[in-house]
Design an enzyme around this catalytic site. Sequence first.
Site: not given
Length: 394
Positions: A270, A328
């Site tokens: 991320h 996700d």
Amino acid sequence: ETGCFTYDPGFTSTGSCESQITYIDGDEGVLLHRGYSIDELAAKSTFPEVCFLLLNGHLPTAAESAEFDSILRRHSMVHEQLTRFYSGFRRDAHPMAIMCGVVGALSAFYHDSTDINKPVERKIAAHRLIAKMPTIAAMAYKYSVGQPFMYPRNDLSYAENFLYMTFGTPCEPYKVNPILAKAMDKIFILHADHEQNASTSTVRLAGSSGANPFACIAAGIASLWGPAHGGANEAVLKMLEEIGTVDRIPECVRRAKDKNDNFRLMGFGHRVYKNYDPRAQVMRQACHEVLGELGIKNEPLLDIAMELERIALTDEYFIEKKLYPNVDFYSGIILKAMGFPTSMFTVLFALARTVGWISQWKEMIEDPVQKIGRPRQLYTGETRRAFVPLAERG
Ligand code: SDX
């Protein structure tokens, strides 16, 4: 100096990065919406309440909650002519392509909520977008499977209505599974907003020019579709299916570490979190709960995901690069168990993120010093040179 423009690092794309909506501490893995932690909101609130919180800055009172809920139900139907818009797409069109087109077309149907200078029109646009996204998303799914569109029902909650419009048919009564409805509501909460991510920055930049809110949200949908962003949830499931068995995980991890191989572990890493994405932790717990409540005892993809996480989090490459599962990584496994095809995963992300996009758009539009966004560049091209006529170019 090589003739480049001076790059002003302080210049921001939309003239301001200040916001009061979402706070992320990437090192600590903290996510707050208007001061409330994501795990508390996911456990104790509902998606409509979180929508009210993001839009208005405080959790609703009972009266405010009832009124807002009623507004969302009353705005859930779409203009009947909009339903004909779908028939212009091929049946095999990706539902995200349909979402980009249909949401971008909304300004052609709702002229009375496109004037961004009128607070009442801004408010109606926000309510319409949040209320209609489940209907638009469900219609994209129905169109792709050749089933008739289902009209929303005002006796159902936001999440129940979406499941009804997606999986219900006119042939028989549809009984909403409360387990799935609760899981759906929680998944919407986990995707509602996330500070200045790529799609939210896209919405802000589009909105800074004065574009109508429907066009701005369509721009956000387009940006979210990328596999490095919201499209990752679909890519994670494809990756887990390609891995196929737990004993193929080490090869997958090796490839992810190989700079010459552009393979990446989807659902990992991320831009901001250098710790566990708090949403991924809630999602993983929800995954176990939903599969258990649905009586799915053996889901090979969950076994592969859990083992992949265990191996990756003990591997020095991932530890050094601070790569952890993100929102996700587990979401696709739940959505698959709920009956959604992978092509709908990012559509659900866009549905939920609409409230974050429109809340951030509203905050920007209401900022009295807001200017049009105009990112600068560091020019690294040719310095000025004389034109050479074609005959002399050899
Ligand atoms: C979302 O911004 C948001 O808030 C987004 C989001 C939201 O709610 O809006 O949180 C939603 O988009 C989550 C991210 C979903 N995307 C994926 O899961 C795709 C797989 N992840 C990667 O593509 C990647 O991690 C990114 C795109 C998310 C971030 O990539 P960056 O900017 O390269 O990350 P980084 O700079 O922290 O990477 C550090 C290093 C890099 O290597 P070096 O250049 O230092 O040598 O780690 C590597 C990266 O190459 N790396 C990975 C990796 N992710 C980063 N290596 C292998 N597998 C990965 N998944």
